[in-house]
Design a protein around this motif. Sequence first.
Motif, PDB file in Angstrom:
ATOM      1  N   TYR A   1     -16.451 -72.476  -4.583  1.00 43.36           N
ATOM      2  CA  TYR A   1     -16.862 -71.394  -3.700  1.00 43.36           C
ATOM      3  C   TYR A   1     -16.288 -71.557  -2.306  1.00 43.36           C
ATOM      4  N   GLY A   2     -16.010 -70.433  -1.676  1.00 46.55           N
ATOM      5  CA  GLY A   2     -15.508 -70.424  -0.311  1.00 46.55           C
ATOM      6  C   GLY A   2     -16.616 -70.425   0.717  1.00 46.55           C
TER       7      GLY A   2
ATOM      8  N   ALA B   1     -27.385 -70.251  -9.925  1.00 46.84           N
ATOM      9  CA  ALA B   1     -27.470 -69.127 -10.869  1.00 46.84           C
ATOM     10  C   ALA B   1     -26.075 -68.707 -11.331  1.00 46.84           C
ATOM     11  N   LEU B   2     -25.145 -68.654 -10.406  1.00 46.09           N
ATOM     12  CA  LEU B   2     -23.774 -68.268 -10.757  1.00 46.09           C
ATOM     13  C   LEU B   2     -23.096 -69.364 -11.582  1.00 46.09           C
TER      14      LEU B   2
ATOM     15  N   LEU C   1     -23.075 -61.521  -5.919  1.00 43.43           N
ATOM     16  CA  LEU C   1     -23.208 -62.970  -5.713  1.00 43.43           C
ATOM     17  C   LEU C   1     -21.832 -63.646  -5.671  1.00 43.43           C
ATOM     18  N   CYS C   2     -20.905 -63.191  -6.503  1.00 47.69           N
ATOM     19  CA  CYS C   2     -19.538 -63.725  -6.469  1.00 47.69           C
ATOM     20  C   CYS C   2     -18.921 -63.502  -5.091  1.00 47.69           C
TER      21      CYS C   2
ATOM     22  N   LEU D   1     -20.875 -65.659  -2.223  1.00 45.99           N
ATOM     23  CA  LEU D   1     -20.531 -67.084  -2.242  1.00 45.99           C
ATOM     24  C   LEU D   1     -19.028 -67.321  -2.305  1.00 45.99           C
ATOM     25  N   ASP D   2     -18.250 -66.253  -2.457  1.00 44.25           N
ATOM     26  CA  ASP D   2     -16.792 -66.312  -2.506  1.00 44.25           C
ATOM     27  C   ASP D   2     -16.308 -67.230  -3.633  1.00 44.25           C
ATOM     28  N   PHE D   3     -16.659 -66.858  -4.873  1.00 40.51           N
ATOM     29  CA  PHE D   3     -16.236 -67.623  -6.052  1.00 40.51           C
ATOM     30  C   PHE D   3     -14.717 -67.685  -6.097  1.00 40.51           C
TER      31      PHE D   3
END
Length: 187
Positions: A136-137, A148-149, A177-178, A181-183
């Motif tokens: 995550y970024g 959760a992700l 959420l992606c 949190l910057d997946f």
Amino acid sequence: MDYDKFIFCLEAVNDVEKESATDVLEHLEQLAFQQHIDSIYKTCDTIEGLEESLNALLYDDHNFKNYEIIYLIMQGEENNICLNGYYYSLEEIAELFDGKMRGKVIHFANAKILDLTEDEAQYFLDITGARAISGYGEAAYHKVTSTALDKLFFSLCQDEDDVIEIVEELHQKQYALCKLLDFRLYY
């Protein structure tokens, strides 16, 4: 449905001698009970402990080939991790596991920001043999952790081998959420 792909989780703690149930361990137990995704959970507090734990998995566990995801919960920034106040670059970590992570997905929880250049990511993948590195970024945002992700990501990895398909489906199911949190996934 029974899966034959497992998760190996290694969490950095201040002192491995002090046992305590962490949120991560509880979430892995939920994954096992709810989705039948098995995992091994270990802690480390030094670079030697990290190396020892992964070497034990590599050389002592006959199911190693079934561990598709190496899940790392460690502090750090960009391309380094922090263990007990000492920083190690991902290049150093890659060299420790030269060729030993063939086909694995190395996934970092958002306890650590993963911000790699294209060259840094490619070096890590080339040296370790890993199929992908993800994370995550953004660090824990207003106490929102990536748990959760992470669980959804692990579940998707059970059913799909194509990392691009996994990321697309992850974004379809949890777009907000992606983005929050910057997946990130480097492959």
